[in-house]
Design an enzyme around this catalytic site. Structure first.
Site, PDB file in Angstrom:
ATOM      1  N   PRO A   2       0.288   2.617  -3.314  1.00  0.00           N
ATOM      2  CA  PRO A   2      -0.311   3.745  -2.612  1.00  0.00           C
ATOM      3  C   PRO A   2      -1.427   4.383  -3.441  1.00  0.00           C
ATOM      4  CG  PRO A   2       2.091   3.841  -2.525  1.00  0.00           C
ATOM      5  CD  PRO A   2       1.740   2.752  -3.483  1.00  0.00           C
ATOM      6  N   GLU A   3      -2.596   4.579  -2.825  1.00  0.00           N
ATOM      7  CA  GLU A   3      -3.715   5.215  -3.509  1.00  0.00           C
ATOM      8  C   GLU A   3      -3.834   6.650  -3.019  1.00  0.00           C
ATOM      9  OE1 GLU A   3      -7.233   2.768  -3.499  1.00  0.00           O
ATOM     10  OE2 GLU A   3      -6.092   0.949  -3.916  1.00  0.00           O
TER      11      GLU A   3
END
Length: 277
Positions: A2-3
């Site tokens: 996840p960014e």
């Protein structure tokens, strides 16, 4: 992994369920993820959640007593469930709320983190972080000044949290394509105009991704179970061999900084950079 858009999407999704709610108790099924889970969390009871904030890719649960700091790692996700929902294999932590709802943390690879700190001012993981990309502190002037006499490739540089936080591999690829900058260009060669383009496109692309719920490639889902829809907007990431949306030339890739980088050699020619004056 996840960014920033995925973490921000998660924050926005869970906040309405958690703000001003009281943590009745915490259930910890796995005592160690990337690091040992902070001992304070094992005994946390009757603590009100004031709000949920984000710093870089960290979620910060602000309580009256201190802060729970959560990193989703490579495959972590949070979802709101009820006490009747079954517990699955990789459900490691539950924040059980006094209203009967549960914030459940799932992480197949166990590379996330659940930490505790009484103060964010001296929290070691935040000490060397650069500015937030969507903040007023992240400007073209700042980025240009940071780029001088640096010989790092621009793709790796944008992913350095000491320069700017939260621009991970997916979005670095997309930003560089939008700017027409080859990912292997040395940072010191960036012009002021290119830095202006980078800042503008970083802000626009991250904001667009947040609005679309992030990008689902493998593990990420939103707290309500839906995927992130920004995947449909990707121009280069994961599209090796497919035609460029702008010129039709096949997208190419190369390894930069041990990460796969995707680009169009026509729209992002390596010779497009000039020495800044």
């Amino acid at each position: 992994m996840p960014e920033l858009p995925e973490v921000e999407t998660t924050r926005q999704g869970i906040l309405p369920y958690l703000q001003d709610q009281v943590i009745d108790h915490v259930i910890i099924r796995t005592p160690r993820l990337r690091w040992t889970i902070s001992q304070t969390l094992f005994n946390l009871k009757s603590e009100r959640i004031i709000t949920v904030k984000r710093r870089a890719k960290y979620l910060i649960f602000q309580l009256e007593l201190g802060y729970i700091v959560v990193h989703l790692g490579m495959s972590g996700s949070l979802r709101i469930v009820s006490a009747q929902d079954p517990v699955y294999k990789h459900d490691h932590i539950d924040l059980v709320l006094s209203n009967g709802k549960i914030l459940r943390y799932n992480d197949p690879r166990k590379f996330g983190a659940w930490l505790w700190t009484a103060s964010l001012d001296d929290f070691s993981l935040f000490n060397k972080l650069g500015p937030e990309p969507l903040s007023d502190a992240f400007t073209a002037e700042y980025l240009f000044s940071m780029s001088r006499k640096r010989h790092t490739k621009v793709k790796s540089w944008l992913m350095n949290n000491a320069v700017v936080v939260g621009v991970g591999n997916i979005y670095a690829n997309e930003v560089l394509f939008s700017c027409g900058i080859h990912p292997a260009v040395e940072v010191a060669q960036l012009t002021k105009q290119q830095c202006e383009l980078l800042v503008c496109n970083i802000k626009q692309i991250l904001q667009q991704a947040i609005k679309q719920g992030g990008t689902t490639l493998q593990d990420f889902i939103q707290p309500d179970g839906r995927p992130g829809y920004f995947k449909q907007s990707l121009k280069v990431y994961g599209r090796k061999g497919e035609p460029c949306h702008c010129c039709g030339h096949p997208i190419e890739s190369q390894i930069i900084g041990q990460r796969n980088s995707f680009y169009c050699p026509i729209c992002q020619p390596f010779c497009n950079s000039q020495k800044s004056k």
